[in-house]
Enzyme design. Structure first.
Site, mmCIF file in Angstrom:
data_model
loop_
_atom_site.group_PDB
_atom_site.id
_atom_site.type_symbol
_atom_site.label_atom_id
_atom_site.label_comp_id
_atom_site.label_asym_id
_atom_site.label_seq_id
_atom_site.Cartn_x
_atom_site.Cartn_y
_atom_site.Cartn_z
ATOM 1 C CB THR A 38 43.159 49.997 64.842
ATOM 2 O OG1 THR A 38 42.832 48.959 63.923
ATOM 3 C CG2 THR A 38 43.545 49.409 66.196
ATOM 4 C CB VAL A 93 44.422 49.916 59.191
ATOM 5 C CG1 VAL A 93 44.513 48.918 58.043
ATOM 6 C CG2 VAL A 93 45.420 51.045 58.971
ATOM 7 C CB CYS A 94 40.818 47.208 62.178
ATOM 8 S SG CYS A 94 42.418 46.495 62.630
ATOM 9 C CB ALA A 95 37.572 51.343 61.488
ATOM 10 C CB SER A 100 39.627 46.278 56.539
ATOM 11 O OG SER A 100 39.300 45.807 57.822
#
Length: 165
Positions: free
Chosen positions: A56, A58-60, A62
């Site tokens: 996803t 946002v996860c990537a 971070s």
């Protein structure tokens, strides 16, 4: 606890560690399918970047941001933790040039979700981990912890890194 996903309430189970508490050892899976224990990094400070899935946006993001910061941190390991299979994590790291942060998977240790208080129990992401950042010292004492209130938002990088300055 309750967080939100696109504004919709999501129940998160387990005890989320607070500043001053100790995080007990746990075992995850590295990109080579070998066990990776928290205690493997006993002499280092740790940043636990926990998120639902590396696939996803946002996860990537971070993982990319903590990877950039990890190069500047002394005596510190950044562990990027999700339930993704190690193959997906390795593919992402290779494609993105992630070399300073270490991706590890909970796929053989779902009990960790509750141990760290990030077990998504309701909604479309049930079974995955909620977004959180926990910073530990060399003895696994919690220096900073943030359970991100809205899963689609990034964590507060500055607050997490400030305790390591």
């Amino acid at each position: 606890m309750t967080v939100t996903l696109a504004g919709n309430p999501i129940e998160v189970g387990g005890h989320f560690p607070q500043v001053g508490e100790i995080v007990e050892n746990f075992i995850l899976v590295g990109n080579d399918l070998a066990d990776v224990a928290l205690n493997d990094f006993a002499s280092k400070r740790k940043v636990l970047n926990i998120f639902p899935s590396i696939d996803t946006g946002v996860c990537a993001t971070s993982v990319r941001k903590f990877n950039q910061q990890a190069a500047k941190l002394s005596n510190t390991i950044v562990l990027c933790i999700s339930a993704d299979l190690p193959f997906a994590q390795a593919r992402f790291c290779g494609a993105e040039g992630i070399e300073n942060a270490k991706t590890v998977s909970t796929f053989r240790n779902h009990a960790l979700h509750s141990q760290l208080g990030v077990d998504i129990q309701t909604g479309p992401l049930a079974g995955l981990t909620s977004r959180a950042v926990i910073v530990l010292d060399e003895q696994n004492n919690v220096l900073h912890s943030q359970l991100v209130e809205e899963i689609k938002e990034e964590p507060n990088y500055e607050a997490a890194l400030a305790v390591l300055a």
